[in-house]
Design an enzyme around this catalytic site. Structure first.
Site, PDB file in Angstrom:
ATOM      1  N   LYS A  97       0.856  -1.189   0.000  1.00 40.17           N
ATOM      2  CA  LYS A  97       0.000   0.000   0.000  1.00 40.17           C
ATOM      3  C   LYS A  97       0.890   1.235   0.000  1.00 40.17           C
ATOM      4  O   LYS A  97       1.776   1.372   0.848  1.00 40.17           O
ATOM      5  CB  LYS A  97      -0.903   0.018   1.230  1.00 40.17           C
ATOM      6  CG  LYS A  97      -1.792   1.259   1.324  1.00 40.17           C
ATOM      7  CD  LYS A  97      -2.625   1.254   2.593  1.00 40.17           C
ATOM      8  CE  LYS A  97      -1.855   1.692   3.817  1.00 40.17           C
ATOM      9  NZ  LYS A  97      -1.551   3.153   3.829  1.00 40.17           N
ATOM     10  N   ASP A 149      -3.408   4.192  -1.954  1.00 35.17           N
ATOM     11  CA  ASP A 149      -4.201   4.675  -0.819  1.00 35.17           C
ATOM     12  C   ASP A 149      -4.338   6.196  -0.878  1.00 35.17           C
ATOM     13  O   ASP A 149      -3.840   6.923  -0.020  1.00 35.17           O
ATOM     14  CB  ASP A 149      -3.533   4.230   0.488  1.00 35.17           C
ATOM     15  CG  ASP A 149      -4.369   4.547   1.720  1.00 35.17           C
ATOM     16  OD1 ASP A 149      -5.596   4.716   1.580  1.00 35.17           O
ATOM     17  OD2 ASP A 149      -3.786   4.621   2.816  1.00 35.17           O
ATOM     18  N   THR A 182      -9.988   3.520  11.173  1.00 26.02           N
ATOM     19  CA  THR A 182      -9.748   2.687  12.357  1.00 26.02           C
ATOM     20  C   THR A 182      -9.142   3.470  13.515  1.00 26.02           C
ATOM     21  O   THR A 182      -9.086   2.972  14.638  1.00 26.02           O
ATOM     22  CB  THR A 182      -8.817   1.508  12.004  1.00 26.02           C
ATOM     23  OG1 THR A 182      -7.643   2.008  11.364  1.00 26.02           O
ATOM     24  CG2 THR A 182      -9.514   0.533  11.076  1.00 26.02           C
TER      25      THR A 182
END
Length: 451
Positions: free
Chosen positions: A39, A67, A122
């Site tokens: 990523k 990302d 998150t």
């Protein structure tokens, strides 16, 4: 289900959260054999530039998750999505909060890439989510997931803590769940709030795990990035085996309810657990997956298989699994036959070379009695045959090792995908009978154990 059970190396996405392209390339190159891809996030994209960073990583043969977290008006998201796709990325993402029209624009311009919807970060706990969206994380993630699906996205990015909730909703089973916030038990949480271990995330339904610092900056006692990623992969593989068993209802353990039955084994003993591997091994696809996992685990433990020229198993349940291991290793397969007294004998229909080096494979090991009988039967005909050894002990590899006491070391070195203790008693001494539980033969009454 079976097609989705990819091995650990096809599930881990390493977050290259660095600001130096050389460092990113060196790290990615080392980790490549153990991961799905990498990523690239805002830090590297801003410092190096997206085209340069993506091109360099693709030249290494790596899959790239871009990302960029697009969050803008539809025209801008459409143009950015096309630009990302034109770079050759494999995945990119867009904030679901930018609205349905922008999500539709991303889906229409994704090209060959997968486009994922970012739900609730998150790093946000319950208070943070309430302050931004006015609802708790699970409620908002469910709302955003429905939006992403309706707008033609390929999947979502969410906390592992929302996976179980999503699994209960219809229509999400084939929707990709890419999960950050994954922390092994030995890693620090950092700035993540809604986290879970790799094993629990896989069991909850994650398709891909995005992991950064636990791999790129592991604790000193773990070692470096290579040691960290291999530990995580091993944890994922164990979870995948458990997931397969759970899906096939192949494992039962006594739940301490008086109304619940317990198992009568072939030996006549009573038991508090039973593993019905025939429900798994009847699937050639699952046999192939489990065989690949077992071979990988042997290699991960630095057990050389180069000299092996045949795989041997006992009759009958282990035959199909042993054959699949041999097929993947590109060597011969032989098996012993069951005698009337329950022992094993060598069949003269097979021949072994004079320099036979054998890998012993079973589907399940309990007491090692069958293992020893197989070796005895073969050595009686081929005294020069050599069973592969580890630490001067004969090696036996299996899907499941289920002794009564894992702490007791036996005569063999055992490598298995799953280790678990299952206890048994003579009928007259069975505590489960004494508590009022009825004893049933598992295979004839398997459904009764899950009612």
């Amino acid at each position: 289900m079976e097609a989705k059970e990819r091995a650990a190396e096809e599930r881990v996405i390493v977050a290259l959260d660095v600001d130096n392209l050389s460092e990113a390339l060196e790290l990615a190159s080392k980790l490549k054999p153990y991961i799905w891809g990498v990523k690239v996030g805002l830090q590297l994209l801003t410092v190096v530039g997206a085209p340069k960073a993506v091109s360099a990583l693709k030249q290494l043969g790596l899959r790239v998750f871009f990302d960029g977290k697009f969050c803008d008006i539809p025209n801008t998201v459409a143009a950015a999505s096309k630009a990302a796709s034109d770079l050759g990325v494999d995945m990119f993402n867009v904030h679901v909060s930018c609205g349905a029209k922008s999500l539709l624009a991303a889906a229409e311009n994704k090209g060959n890439a997968k486009v994922l919807g970012v739900t609730v970060l998150t790093s946000l706990g319950e208070k943070g989510c309430l302050s931004i969206f006015g609802v708790r994380p699970k409620e908002k993630v469910l709302h955003f997931t429905k939006m992403a699906l309706a707008c033609g996205l390929d999947g979502i990015i969410c906390s592992p803590q929302e996976l179980e909730m999503l699994s209960l909703e219809e229509g999400f089973s084939s929707f990709l769940k890419v999960v950050p916030g994954v922390r092994p038990s030995w890693a620090l949480k950092g700035d993540q709030k809604r986290v879970m271990t790799p094993e629990k995330a896989i069991l909850a339904g994650a398709d891909y795990l995005v992991i950064g610092r636990p791999i790129t900056q592991p604790p000193k006692e773990i070692g470096g990035p290579l040691e960290a990623v291999q530990m995580i992969n091993q944890e994922i593989d164990q979870a995948l085996v458990k997931k397969i068993f759970k899906k096939k209802q192949a494992v039962w353990f006594y739940g301490k309810e008086k109304e619940e039955p317990h198992a009568v084994l072939t030996s006549g003993k009573h038991s508090d657990g039973y593993i019905n591997l025939s429900l798994v091994l009847k699937s050639p696809c699952l046999s192939q997956i489990l065989a690949a996992m077992l071979i990988k685990k042997l290699k991960r433990e630095n057990i050389s298989l180069k000299k092996v020229n045949a795989v041997v198993s006992s009759s009958y349940a282990a035959i199909c699994f042993g054959y699949e291991v041999a097929r993947q290793l590109g060597v011969d397969f032989v098996f012993t036959e069951k005698k009337e007294d329950g022992g094993q004998r060598w069949s003269e229909r097979f021949e072994l070379p004079s320099n036979a080096v054998l890998l012993h494979v079973e589907e399940l090991i309990t007491t090692l009695k069958t293992t020893q009988e197989v070796e005895k039967a073969i050595l009686a005909f081929y005294p020069e045959a050599e069973f592969l050894k580890v630490n001067d002990k004969p090696l036996v590899a299996a899907i499941v090792y289920r002794p009564e006491n894992l702490s007791i070391k036996g005569t063999h070195e055992i490598v298995s995908l799953i280790e678990t203790e299952i206890h048994s008693w003579e009928p007259e001494n069975c505590p489960l009978c004494q508590s009022g539980s009825s004893a049933l033969k598992p295979k004839e009454n398997w459904k009764a154990f899950f009612e």
